[in-house]
Design an enzyme around this catalytic site. Structure first.
Site, PDB file in Angstrom:
ATOM      1  N   ASN A  13     -24.717   3.783  25.205  1.00 59.07           N
ATOM      2  CA  ASN A  13     -23.877   4.743  25.930  1.00 59.07           C
ATOM      3  C   ASN A  13     -24.789   5.593  26.808  1.00 59.07           C
ATOM      4  OD1 ASN A  13     -22.181   6.756  26.789  1.00 59.07           O
ATOM      5  ND2 ASN A  13     -21.822   7.638  24.746  1.00 59.07           N
ATOM      6  N   TRP A  14     -24.763   5.312  28.090  1.00 59.38           N
ATOM      7  CA  TRP A  14     -25.668   6.032  29.008  1.00 59.38           C
ATOM      8  C   TRP A  14     -25.199   7.459  29.273  1.00 59.38           C
ATOM      9  CZ3 TRP A  14     -27.541   2.506  33.644  1.00 59.38           C
ATOM     10  CH2 TRP A  14     -28.368   1.491  33.132  1.00 59.38           C
ATOM     11  N   LYS A  15     -23.971   7.765  28.909  1.00 60.23           N
ATOM     12  CA  LYS A  15     -23.404   9.097  29.185  1.00 60.23           C
ATOM     13  C   LYS A  15     -23.533   9.398  30.688  1.00 60.23           C
ATOM     14  CE  LYS A  15     -24.427  10.256  24.452  1.00 60.23           C
ATOM     15  NZ  LYS A  15     -24.709  11.244  23.430  1.00 60.23           N
ATOM     16  N   HIS A  99     -15.241   9.872  22.074  1.00 60.87           N
ATOM     17  CA  HIS A  99     -16.608  10.326  21.816  1.00 60.87           C
ATOM     18  C   HIS A  99     -16.579  11.828  21.546  1.00 60.87           C
ATOM     19  CE1 HIS A  99     -20.807  11.315  22.321  1.00 60.87           C
ATOM     20  NE2 HIS A  99     -21.066  10.032  22.113  1.00 60.87           N
ATOM     21  N   GLU A 101     -18.331  14.113  22.570  1.00 53.99           N
ATOM     22  CA  GLU A 101     -18.494  14.921  23.787  1.00 53.99           C
ATOM     23  C   GLU A 101     -17.182  15.035  24.556  1.00 53.99           C
ATOM     24  OE1 GLU A 101     -21.914  12.721  25.113  1.00 53.99           O
ATOM     25  OE2 GLU A 101     -23.032  13.558  23.435  1.00 53.99           O
ATOM     26  N   GLU A 169     -20.141   8.589  14.311  1.00 50.96           N
ATOM     27  CA  GLU A 169     -21.202   9.376  14.934  1.00 50.96           C
ATOM     28  C   GLU A 169     -21.105  10.821  14.440  1.00 50.96           C
ATOM     29  OE1 GLU A 169     -22.573   7.366  18.881  1.00 50.96           O
ATOM     30  OE2 GLU A 169     -21.052   8.853  19.326  1.00 50.96           O
ATOM     31  N   GLY A 175     -28.161  13.205  19.719  1.00 51.00           N
ATOM     32  CA  GLY A 175     -29.148  13.795  20.622  1.00 51.00           C
ATOM     33  C   GLY A 175     -30.052  14.825  19.981  1.00 51.00           C
ATOM     34  N   SER A 214     -28.862   9.509  17.188  1.00 50.20           N
ATOM     35  CA  SER A 214     -30.326   9.471  17.088  1.00 50.20           C
ATOM     36  C   SER A 214     -30.867   8.149  16.547  1.00 50.20           C
ATOM     37  CB  SER A 214     -30.842  10.656  16.259  1.00 50.20           C
ATOM     38  OG  SER A 214     -30.547  11.873  16.913  1.00 50.20           O
ATOM     39  N   GLY A 235     -27.363   6.377  22.277  1.00 46.84           N
ATOM     40  CA  GLY A 235     -27.372   7.211  23.471  1.00 46.84           C
ATOM     41  C   GLY A 235     -28.737   7.154  24.143  1.00 46.84           C
ATOM     42  N   GLY A 236     -29.544   8.184  23.928  1.00 47.73           N
ATOM     43  CA  GLY A 236     -30.830   8.350  24.611  1.00 47.73           C
ATOM     44  C   GLY A 236     -31.708   7.106  24.614  1.00 47.73           C
TER      45      GLY A 236
END
Ligand code: 13P
Length: 252
Positions: A13-15, A99, A101, A169, A175, A214, A235-236
Site C-alpha cells: 500500500n503506497w498510500k 484502511h 487512515e 492492521e 508506520g 510495520s 506500507g513503508g
C-alpha cells in the site's frame, strides 16, 4: 478446498506516496521476481493517478495492481471520488477498503466500508477489508471485541474467499515500527478465523487474513509463520523494491 491453507498475498500500500519518479521500483521488482517461484500473489496499490502507468510497467510480470479506496456508487456526483468500476478499468484486481487512515481521516465507519466492499464485488474485483484496534482499545483489553465488531459490520453478505481478503492492521503498529508479539498476532488471527466461521460457514477457512503494521524484511518471516496469517499488507517497506522483495521472499 476446505482444510487447505489459502494461497498467501503480499500487497504493498503506497498510500499518498509515489509520483512518476517511483515507477522504477515496480519495474525493478518485476525483474527481480521474474525467476522466483512464489507461493504467494503479489500486489501493488499505488496512488490512483499512476495506476495505469504502474500497470504497464509490470505488464507480463507476477505483480497485480490494486486501488487504495473507492466510492460505493458506480458513478455520479461525487467530486474527487473514484468508483470500483473505474479502478477495474484501470487494471485493478482488488481495492483496499476501510484502511484505518480512511476510517480516521475521512470518518468512515463499518457501514460505509461494507458498502465499498460490496461495490468492489459489484464491479467484479476483490475487496481487502482492513480492521484493527487503536492503542487505547488494546490497553483496555478490547482488541478481540473491536476486531469482531468491525468484521461483522464491514463484511458484505455476499463475501466469499474469492472476492474478499481481510487485513488485520493494529492502528498503533502502522508506520510506528511497533508490532504486536507473534502470540498477539496469532491470537487475533485465530479469533478472526473463528468469527469468519460463524459469519460465512463453508467459505471461512479459505478467506485470506493478512497482517499489516510495520512489516519489514527483518520481521516478515516470523510474523508470516503464525497460524492464520496468510500474507501481509505492507506500507513503508513496499516503497522500495529491495525491501518489498525481502518480505515477498518469505514465500519463495
Ligand atoms: P506500515 O507498513 O508503513 O506500518 O503501514 C502499514 C499499512 O498501513 C498498510 O496498509
Amino acid at each position: 478446498m476446505a482444510g487447505e491453507v489459502p494461497r498467501a498475498l503480499v500487497a504493498g500500500n503506497w498510500k499518498m506516496n509515489g509520483g512518476l519518479a517511483m515507477l522504477k521500483e515496480p519495474r525493478l521488482l518485476a525483474g527481480m521476481l521474474r525467476d522466483v517461484k512464489l507461493r504467494a500473489d503479489v500486489m501493488i496499490c499505488p496512488p490512483a493517478v499512476i495506476l495505469r502507468r504502474v500497470k504497464s510497467v509490470v505488464k507480463g510480470s507476477k505483480i497485480k495492481i490494486g486501488g487504495q479506496d473507492c466510492h460505493w456508487e458506480p458513478s455520479g456526483a461525487h467530486t474527487g471520488d473514484i468508483s470500483a468500476e473505474m479502478l477495474k478499468e484501470a487494471g485493478c484486481s482488488a481495492v483496499i477498503v476501510g484502511h484505518s487512515e480512511r476510517r480516521t481521516q475521512h470518518h468512515e465507519g463499518d457501514e460505509v466500508v461494507r458498502r465499498k466492499a460490496q461495490a468492489c464485488h459489484r464491479a467484479g474485483i476483490s475487496s481487502i477489508i482492513c480492521i484493527g484496534e487503536t492503542l487505547e482499545e488494546r490497553k483496555a483489553g478490547q482488541t478481540l471485541d473491536v476486531v469482531k465488531r468491525q468484521l461483522k459490520g464491514s463484511l458484505p453478505d455476499l463475501a466469499t474467499a474469492a472476492n474478499t481478503v481481510i487485513a488485520y492492521e493494529p492502528v498503533w503498529a502502522i508506520g510506528t515500527g511497533l508490532t504486536p508479539s507473534t502470540a498477539e498476532v496469532a491470537e487475533v488471527h485465530a479469533h478472526i478465523r473463528a468469527e469468519l466461521g460463524r459469519i460465512l460457514a463453508a467459505e471461512s477457512g479459505q478467506m485470506r487474513i493478512l497482517y499489516g503494521g510495520s512489516v519489514k524484511p527483518s520481521n516478515a518471516a516470523e510474523l508470516m509463520s503464525q497460524p492464520h496469517v496468510n500474507g501481509a499488507l505492507v506500507g513503508g517497506a513496499s516503497l522500495k523494491a529491495a525491501d518489498f522483495l525481502g518480505i515477498i521472499k518469505v514465500y519463495a
